[in-house]
Enzyme design. Structure first.
Site, PDB file in Angstrom:
ATOM      1  CE  LYS A  10      -0.804   0.675   4.963  1.00  0.00           C
ATOM      2  NZ  LYS A  10      -1.806   1.001   5.976  1.00  0.00           N
ATOM      3  CG  ASP A  11       3.617   2.104   2.807  1.00  0.00           C
ATOM      4  OD1 ASP A  11       2.548   2.683   3.058  1.00  0.00           O
ATOM      5  OD2 ASP A  11       4.256   1.458   3.662  1.00  0.00           O
ATOM      6  NE  ARG A  36       1.357  13.191  12.374  1.00  0.00           N
ATOM      7  CZ  ARG A  36       1.050  14.396  12.841  1.00  0.00           C
ATOM      8  NH1 ARG A  36       1.578  14.822  13.971  1.00  0.00           N
ATOM      9  NH2 ARG A  36       0.220  15.177  12.184  1.00  0.00           N
ATOM     10  CB  CYS A  90      -0.360   4.996  -0.770  1.00  0.00           C
ATOM     11  SG  CYS A  90       1.184   5.910  -0.571  1.00  0.00           S
ATOM     12  NE  ARG A 131      -7.366   3.443   3.913  1.00  0.00           N
ATOM     13  CZ  ARG A 131      -7.657   2.666   4.964  1.00  0.00           C
ATOM     14  NH1 ARG A 131      -8.888   2.212   5.120  1.00  0.00           N
ATOM     15  NH2 ARG A 131      -6.726   2.322   5.827  1.00  0.00           N
ATOM     16  NE  ARG A 132      -6.405   2.674   8.953  1.00  0.00           N
ATOM     17  CZ  ARG A 132      -5.120   2.341   9.088  1.00  0.00           C
ATOM     18  NH1 ARG A 132      -4.270   3.223   9.595  1.00  0.00           N
ATOM     19  NH2 ARG A 132      -4.702   1.150   8.741  1.00  0.00           N
ATOM     20  NE  ARG A 144       0.255   4.357  14.217  1.00  0.00           N
ATOM     21  CZ  ARG A 144      -0.094   4.253  12.927  1.00  0.00           C
ATOM     22  NH1 ARG A 144      -1.287   4.610  12.528  1.00  0.00           N
ATOM     23  NH2 ARG A 144       0.764   3.803  12.030  1.00  0.00           N
ATOM     24  CB  SER A 197      -5.196   7.057   7.731  1.00  0.00           C
ATOM     25  OG  SER A 197      -5.942   6.619   6.613  1.00  0.00           O
TER      26      SER A 197
END
Length: 327
Positions: free
Chosen positions: A88-89, A155, A249, A137-138, A161, A135
């Site tokens: 995904k990166d 982060r 991404c 997206r999230r 986390r 993120s």
């Protein structure tokens, strides 16, 4: 071809998860090729430098390759034979001089809810709960589902986390990739896995990318047995959707291709979602086709999203966005 006794030199990022993933590739190659020596080189990527990553804003090329290009240089300069990335990166455009040697079988592509107080569902989070994520997206999907929650930057690596949420109480919850937790030996924290209908994952999430020099046929042949054809075709379709939308991404795009039976034949179900950063706009496409029709399926999905206005939504989303930590 005569077997080479030359060791395979593997490179990846310095993070603990990246090292676990690279060592899995090395151990698998050792089993496939008994007696083959494996060497490792760990690299600090541009994205691992806080000055580059957390304060970064997109330029003409966005954030493309921020977490991968330093690792790729080691293969391009022939200091290493192959690079291992979280797929995904990896930017959707192939780096000149390199090729994908293999995409191993995909791990769980889902995201997980990590929350204090034994909460297992997004709907059970307290009103105005703080959720830590960097993120887009999230964050966008979460705001769509729970517009009352407060998104705060969170982060660091997986362990950091988890500690910030479960021990330090920096925020009430966070979202992490199930595959990363599983590979890091932290699967006990991944009990609350979110269905893709709720939280659609990033393109390639849960999959690894093994990269080698374009003309390095010996390394390519060694790595080919690691390739999982069903995974490779599915994640390639996901990445084609992102590329067609001119995303990357770190765009608020969720996309997932899953094996499915279509008309009695092997095929894929492809789902994609494009969101505005605040979650108020959500464009979706969901379709299926046979393996032979996978290219047409990608075209239908992207055409549907573009017809709905995905290009405009993503252009607006690029303004002022910050970078997602890749773990």
């Amino acid at each position: 071809m005569r077997r080479s006794r030359k060791p395979i030199r593997i490179t990846s990022r310095k993070s603990e998860l990246a090292q676990v993933q690279a060592r899995w590739v090395g151990d698998t190659l050792s089993r496939l090729h008994p007696g083959l020596a494996i060497e490792y080189q760990w690299v600090a990527s541009d994205g691992d430098n806080p000055a580059n990553a957390w304060n970064a804003r997109p330029g003409p090329q966005g954030f493309k390759g921020l977490f991968t290009r330093a690792v790729e240089r080691y293969v391009l300069d022939k200091r290493c034979d192959l690079a291992v990335h979280s797929l995904k990166d990896l930017p959707t455009e192939e780096t000149q001089g390199l090729r994908l040697a293999a995409v191993p079988v995909r791990a769980d592509a889902r995201d997980c809810l990590i929350a204090r107080g034994g909460i297992t569902r997004l709907e059970d989070l307290p009103k105005s709960a703080t959720v830590g994520t960097s993120s887009p997206r999230r964050a966008a999907q979460l705001r769509r589902l729970r517009p009352d929650v407060k998104i705060v930057p969170l982060r660091g690596n997986i362990e950091t986390r988890l500690r910030k949420v479960l021990e330090e109480g920096v925020c009430d919850a966070t979202l992490l990739a199930a595959a990363g937790l599983d590979r890091a030996g932290l699967g006990a924290h991944a009990a609350h896995r979110l269905d893709p209908s709720i939280m659609l994952p990033a393109a390639g999430q849960g999959a690894l990318a093994i990269q080698c020099g374009f003309d390095d046929h010996a390394t390519l042949i060694r790595c080919l047995p690691l390739n999982h054809a069903v995974t490779a075709a599915g994640v390639h379709a996901e990445r084609q959707v992102v590329a067609a939308l001119e995303g990357d991404c770190h765009s608020p795009i969720g996309v997932l291709a899953e094996p499915a039976e279509v008309g009695g034949q092997a095929g894929y179900r492809l789902r994609a979602r494009v969101l505005s950063p605040d979650g108020s706009t959500c464009l979706e496409a969901d379709d299926a086709d046979t393996v032979k029709g996978l290219r047409r399926l990608v075209q239908r999905i992207t055409a549907s999203l573009l017809d709905q206005g995905a290009g405009r939504v993503l252009r607006q989303a690029r303004t002022g966005r910050r970078l997602e930590s890749p773990e």
